[in-house]
Write an enzyme that holds these catalytic residues in place. Structure first.
Site, short mmCIF file in Angstrom:
data_model
loop_
_atom_site.label_atom_id
_atom_site.label_comp_id
_atom_site.label_asym_id
_atom_site.label_seq_id
_atom_site.Cartn_x
_atom_site.Cartn_y
_atom_site.Cartn_z
N ARG A 233 24.20 10.70 19.25
CA ARG A 233 23.07 11.43 19.84
C ARG A 233 21.83 11.16 18.97
O ARG A 233 21.96 10.97 17.75
CB ARG A 233 23.34 12.93 19.86
CG ARG A 233 24.31 13.37 20.93
CD ARG A 233 23.69 13.32 22.33
NE ARG A 233 24.54 13.90 23.36
CZ ARG A 233 25.30 13.19 24.20
NH1 ARG A 233 25.33 11.87 24.13
NH2 ARG A 233 26.02 13.80 25.11
N HIS A 281 20.43 4.56 26.75
CA HIS A 281 21.61 5.45 26.85
C HIS A 281 22.62 4.92 27.88
O HIS A 281 23.02 5.64 28.79
CB HIS A 281 21.17 6.89 27.19
CG HIS A 281 22.18 7.93 26.79
ND1 HIS A 281 21.84 9.15 26.26
CD2 HIS A 281 23.53 7.94 26.84
CE1 HIS A 281 22.93 9.86 26.02
NE2 HIS A 281 23.97 9.14 26.36
C1 GLV Z 1 27.14 10.59 27.33
O1 GLV Z 1 26.25 10.59 26.55
C2 GLV Z 1 28.14 11.61 27.40
O2 GLV Z 1 28.00 12.63 26.73
O3 GLV Z 1 29.12 11.42 28.13
#
Ligand code: GLV
Length: 318
Positions: A233, A281
């Site tokens: 993160r 992401h």
């Molecule tokens: C992606 O970031 C998830 O938390 O699955």
């Protein structure tokens, strides 16, 4: 609430249409699990669980009988940190082996891209130069992986399969350690795992203890000119220490897939930094059919009075 033998949940997301994307129309399949968008709910007291992805700040407020909030992803930080979700609500996550494989693929790709110098190969191609680079056996290269959950274990397994020496930081000694992998548990595990590593991969969950864990203390342990692969993160990365490590040459660059603010703002300096490989992401995503099955499973467990098997430990944070 118990009267019908049917359990009702609500879909809460500020960014996506969860019902159609994940195929969560269970009632149409004759299931005893009903999932409604907030505007379809007539009896708010009937809602016993929520399926969530980045719910708005006041999203939980209308539902007084909520017992469970389920993330459609692996990370539950947005739910743990949500001020509107009461402390007694169980939090569940999806545990998706396909998502773990995607994560592993991303980590292997970025690792090899760095270690085998594929950026330089591209530059050589553009200059029409035949310029092989030296190489060394993967076994001679140490890779540190922070985290040994579903994602971390898949990343470690994949990198071990292509021959690297793996040092894994985990909270507890693994029950099923991989042969040839060195595990560091407990006190200062990330620092010990990072010692001399040429590549550092972060797959930790975000908790108060892991926030800013990618900092100068950790970077200082790495081999000179190491590479960071950041797939946890954004809040794990101490950005000032990171920039400093790039400037000093401790890090030669990084693959960054997650950011404190997503989408990464257009004027963020990371965009223009040639030492960084930035992806939006996409290191992995959960599989719609797995999400649907696991939401259904959790709702059924809740209906029959069991603790859902995908519930996380709130105290631990994952
Ligand atoms: C992606 O970031 C998830 O938390 O699955």
């Amino acid at each position: 609430m118990e009267r019908t033998g049917i359990i009702s949940g609500v879909l809460l997301s500020s960014t996506m249409d969860l019902k159609s994307f994940y195929g969560l129309d269970f009632a149409e399949r004759g299931e005893k699990v009903r999932l409604l968008n907030p505007d379809e709910v007539t009896d708010h007291e009937e809602i016993r669980f929520a399926v969530c992805w980045l719910p708005d700040g006041d999203a939980f407020a209308p539902y007084p009988n909520l017992q469970m909030a389920m993330s459609i992803g692996a990370g539950v930080d947005a739910l743990l940190n949500h001020e509107g979700l009461h402390d007694e609500a169980m939090i569940c996550r999806v545990r998706d082996p396909h998502q773990a494989d995607l994560m592993a693929g991303y980590a292997v790709h970025e690792t090899l891209h760095f270690l085998r110098g594929f950026d330089r190969m591209k530059a050589s191609q553009e200059a029409r130069q035949w310029a092989p680079l030296p190489m060394q056996p993967p076994k001679h290269t140490r890779i540190a992986v922070l985290g040994n959950g579903t994602m971390g274990a898949a990343v470690t397994r994949a990198l071990a399969a292509v021959g690297f020496s793996l040092a894994v930081a985990c909270r507890n000694e693994p029950r099923e350690p991989l042969p040839g992998v060195t595990y560091f548990a407990g006190e200062n595990a990330p620092l010990r795992a990072a010692e001399g590593a040429a590549v550092l991969i972060n797959v930790l969950p975000l908790t108060p203890e892991t926030e800013n864990i990618l900092n100068a203390d950790l970077f200082d342990r790495l081999a000179e000119g190491a590479w960071l692969i950041q797939i946890g993160r954004g809040e794990h990365l101490h950005e000032a220490d990171f920039v400093e490590a790039l400037e000093s040459g401790r890090l030669s660059g990084a693959s960054l897939d997650v950011f404190r603010q997503e989408p990464l703002p257009e004027d963020h300096p990371f965009w223009g930094d040639g030492r960084l490989r930035i992806t939006p992401h996409i290191a992995s995503d959960s599989t719609p059919s797995v999400v649907a099955d696991q939401v259904l499973q959790s709702a059924r467990e809740l209906l029959s009075g069991e603790r859902p098997s995908l519930a996380i430990d709130r105290g631990r944070g994952y």
